[in-house]
Design an enzyme around this catalytic site. Structure first.
Site, PDB file in Angstrom:
ATOM      1  CB  SER A   1      -0.998   0.019   0.656  1.00 49.35           C
ATOM      2  OG  SER A   1      -0.811  -0.922   2.049  1.00 49.35           O
TER       3      SER A   1
ATOM      4  CB  CYS B   1       0.390  -1.911  11.076  1.00 53.79           C
ATOM      5  SG  CYS B   1       1.215  -1.199  12.617  1.00 53.79           S
TER       6      CYS B   1
ATOM      7  CE  LYS C   1      -9.510   1.778   3.434  1.00 55.81           C
ATOM      8  NZ  LYS C   1      -7.814   1.921   2.635  1.00 55.81           N
TER       9      LYS C   1
ATOM     10  CG  ASP D   1     -10.406   4.077  18.556  1.00 58.22           C
ATOM     11  OD1 ASP D   1     -10.321   4.513  17.289  1.00 58.22           O
ATOM     12  OD2 ASP D   1     -10.715   4.074  18.669  1.00 58.22           O
TER      13      ASP D   1
ATOM     14  N   GLY E   1       3.675   0.946   5.150  1.00 62.10           N
ATOM     15  CA  GLY E   1       3.643   1.274   3.527  1.00 62.10           C
ATOM     16  C   GLY E   1       3.463   3.271   4.072  1.00 62.10           C
TER      17      GLY E   1
HETATM   18  C1  LIG Z   1      -5.381  -1.124   5.603  1.00 62.00           C
HETATM   19  S1  LIG Z   1      -4.209  -1.331   6.708  1.00 62.00           S
HETATM   20  C2  LIG Z   1      -3.230   0.052   6.485  1.00 62.00           C
HETATM   21  C3  LIG Z   1      -1.760  -0.202   5.874  1.00 62.00           C
HETATM   22  C4  LIG Z   1      -1.047   0.664   5.889  1.00 62.00           C
HETATM   23  N1  LIG Z   1      -1.382   1.938   5.456  1.00 62.00           N
HETATM   24  C5  LIG Z   1       0.250   0.514   4.974  1.00 62.00           C
HETATM   25  O1  LIG Z   1       0.702   1.305   4.452  1.00 62.00           O
HETATM   26  O2  LIG Z   1       0.804  -0.363   5.885  1.00 62.00           O
HETATM   27  C6  LIG Z   1      -5.741  -0.697   7.979  1.00 62.00           C
HETATM   28  C7  LIG Z   1      -5.285  -0.922   9.321  1.00 62.00           C
HETATM   29  O3  LIG Z   1      -6.291   0.518   9.931  1.00 62.00           O
HETATM   30  C8  LIG Z   1      -5.962   0.211  11.100  1.00 62.00           C
HETATM   31  N2  LIG Z   1      -6.861   0.724  12.101  1.00 62.00           N
HETATM   32  C9  LIG Z   1      -8.126  -0.049  11.539  1.00 62.00           C
HETATM   33  N3  LIG Z   1      -8.868   0.425  12.710  1.00 62.00           N
HETATM   34  C10 LIG Z   1      -8.082   1.676  13.726  1.00 62.00           C
HETATM   35  C11 LIG Z   1      -8.748   2.198  14.676  1.00 62.00           C
HETATM   36  N4  LIG Z   1      -9.778   2.621  15.111  1.00 62.00           N
HETATM   37  N5  LIG Z   1      -7.171   2.901  15.021  1.00 62.00           N
HETATM   38  C12 LIG Z   1      -5.987   2.808  14.364  1.00 62.00           C
HETATM   39  N6  LIG Z   1      -5.771   0.905  13.975  1.00 62.00           N
HETATM   40  C13 LIG Z   1      -7.217   1.128  13.098  1.00 62.00           C
HETATM   41  C14 LIG Z   1      -5.956  -1.464  11.293  1.00 62.00           C
HETATM   42  O4  LIG Z   1      -5.265  -2.036  12.311  1.00 62.00           O
HETATM   43  C15 LIG Z   1      -4.956  -1.891   9.960  1.00 62.00           C
HETATM   44  O5  LIG Z   1      -3.327  -1.821  10.370  1.00 62.00           O
END
Ligand SMILES: C[S@@+](CC[C@H](N)C(=O)[O-])C[C@H]1O[C@@H](n2cnc3c(N)ncnc32)[C@H](O)[C@@H]1O
Length: 363
Positions: free
Chosen positions: A195, A228, A314, A267, A231
């Site tokens: 990503s 996480c 999304k 969060d 990326g």
């Molecule tokens: C699509 S991934 C992100 C990928 C990231 N942009 C990368 O390039 O590696 C979505 C991330 O959002 C996190 N996530 C979802 N809801 C969240 C929240 N309420 N607070 C913090 N992180 C959240 C998930 O744990 C996941 O790691």
């Protein structure tokens, strides 16, 4: 030539049809959008002569969310003779008699079937270019990469099948410089996730190259919500920023090693910037309802917590264009109500799948 050919990701033709019909009508241009699902393009036929040309000139490609490339084209040419495909194409340009074109591009929509023609398109470009030059319809001074050629046009042939193509042109100031409207980015081998290319493409699309060093540099701090494995953070760190990476997951060790991140296992909807810290950039790739993300982004901007943001919306729902409009209208209204001046852009980037990317800069 009174049609527009609009390229998009296969499966997003209805969104393009809705968008072009609405944006054209706002300019008093009316027409009919032909949609063939999963074809990777839409044809918009204007009712009044000359209107497709006007739209191609005036309707900024950067303001069209779901469109990758925009051409003015004529009727579909079918059953091009294998022994001479060039003459019927030259006939199409006869009436146009182009005087300010520098180059010709031959490409296809972004579908597996059409892409089988890619090799043919590459080979065909050479004799076609020679034939156009011989007619005096291609002149080097109008090659789009030169600043002086911004007022010119580029000739385009869109092959949608074997022996079937649309013949047309695009304005140099309002076309994608990339074949098929797709920027080819190389995946950096040390990036933690694929990503990373989404944010890289977003930065390239939304921030003019000359401004990038001023807008993203080592004196700046960023926040990455839903970071996480890292990326997006990688892209910011690569440009020198210090990043607060917010996510309960694990960040790639290589990012910790840079000393340019602080991992905040919190969060993303509750996280606030650390006290007395100016955040220049907020990026967000959390998988959540688009309106919930829009409200969160509006909160950061109206609270003055960040100056510029790039985030994903999304779109797993059916009515994607309506949902996008709802979110963008909400964001614009909320920022306006707070008396903020801002620049907003949204694009369905090549690396976006069921999502779009939005950029907002406070002025
Ligand atoms: C699509 S991934 C992100 C990928 C990231 N942009 C990368 O390039 O590696 C979505 C991330 O959002 C996190 N996530 C979802 N809801 C969240 C929240 N309420 N607070 C913090 N992180 C959240 C998930 O744990 C996941 O790691």
């Amino acid at each position: 030539m009174n049609k527009l050919a609009l390229y998009c990701r296969a499966g997003f033709e209805k969104e393009v049809a809705g968008e072009i019909t609405e944006k054209a009508a706002e300019r008093g241009v009316f027409g009919f959008a032909s949609v063939k699902e999963n074809s990777g393009y839409v044809i918009f036929e204007c009712y009044q002569t000359g209107e497709a040309d006007r739209l191609a000139k005036e309707l900024k490609l950067s303001q069209l969310i779901f469109v990758r490339q925009m051409l003015v084209v004529g009727d579909l040419l079918q059953e091009l003779p294998e022994t001479d495909r060039i003459s019927p194409i030259l006939d199409c340009y006869q009436a146009l008699n182009p005087k300010n074109a520098g180059e010709v591009v031959v490409d296809t929509p972004d579908t597996n079937e059409a892409k089988e023609l890619s090799l043919f398109c590459r080979k065909f470009t050479v004799p076609l270019r020679n034939a156009l030059k011989a007619k005096g319809w291609l002149k080097p001074q109008w090659i789009a990469t030169k600043d002086s050629a911004k007022q010119g046009i580029t000739l385009h042939i869109l092959f949608i099948g074997s022996g079937k193509c649309y013949v047309g042109y695009a304005y140099n100031h309002n076309r994608s410089p990339f074949l098929m409207g797709i920027p080819r980015l190389k995946f950096p081998s040390d990036a933690p996730s694929r990503s990373t290319l989404k944010l890289e493409e977003a930065i390239l699309s939304f921030i003019p190259t000359v401004e990038a060093p001023r807008r993203l540099n080592e004196n700046m701090k960023g926040v990455d919500l839903g970071a996480c494995p890292g990326g997006w953070t990688y892209q910011l760190v690569k440009r020198g920023l210090f990043v607060y990476a917010v996510d309960h997951g694990k960040m790639a060790a290589s990012l910790h090693d840079t000393g340019r991140i602080e991992h905040c296992p919190e969060d993303g909807f509750k996280f606030q910037p650390p006290k007395r810290t100016t955040i220049d950039w907020l990026v967000c790739d959390m998988v959540e309802q688009p309106m919930r993300i829009s409200k969160l982004m509006a909160k950061w901007l109206t609270n003055g917590w960040c100056k510029e943001t790039i985030f994903n919306l999304k779109l797993p729902m059916k009515k994607r264009y309506q949902e996008v409009k709802l979110c963008l209208d909400y964001l614009a209204e909320t920022l306006q109500k707070q008396g903020l001046t801002f620049h907003i852009q949204a694009k369905h980037l090549y690396h976006d799948r069921e999502e779009i990317t939005v950029h907002i800069q406070l002025k």
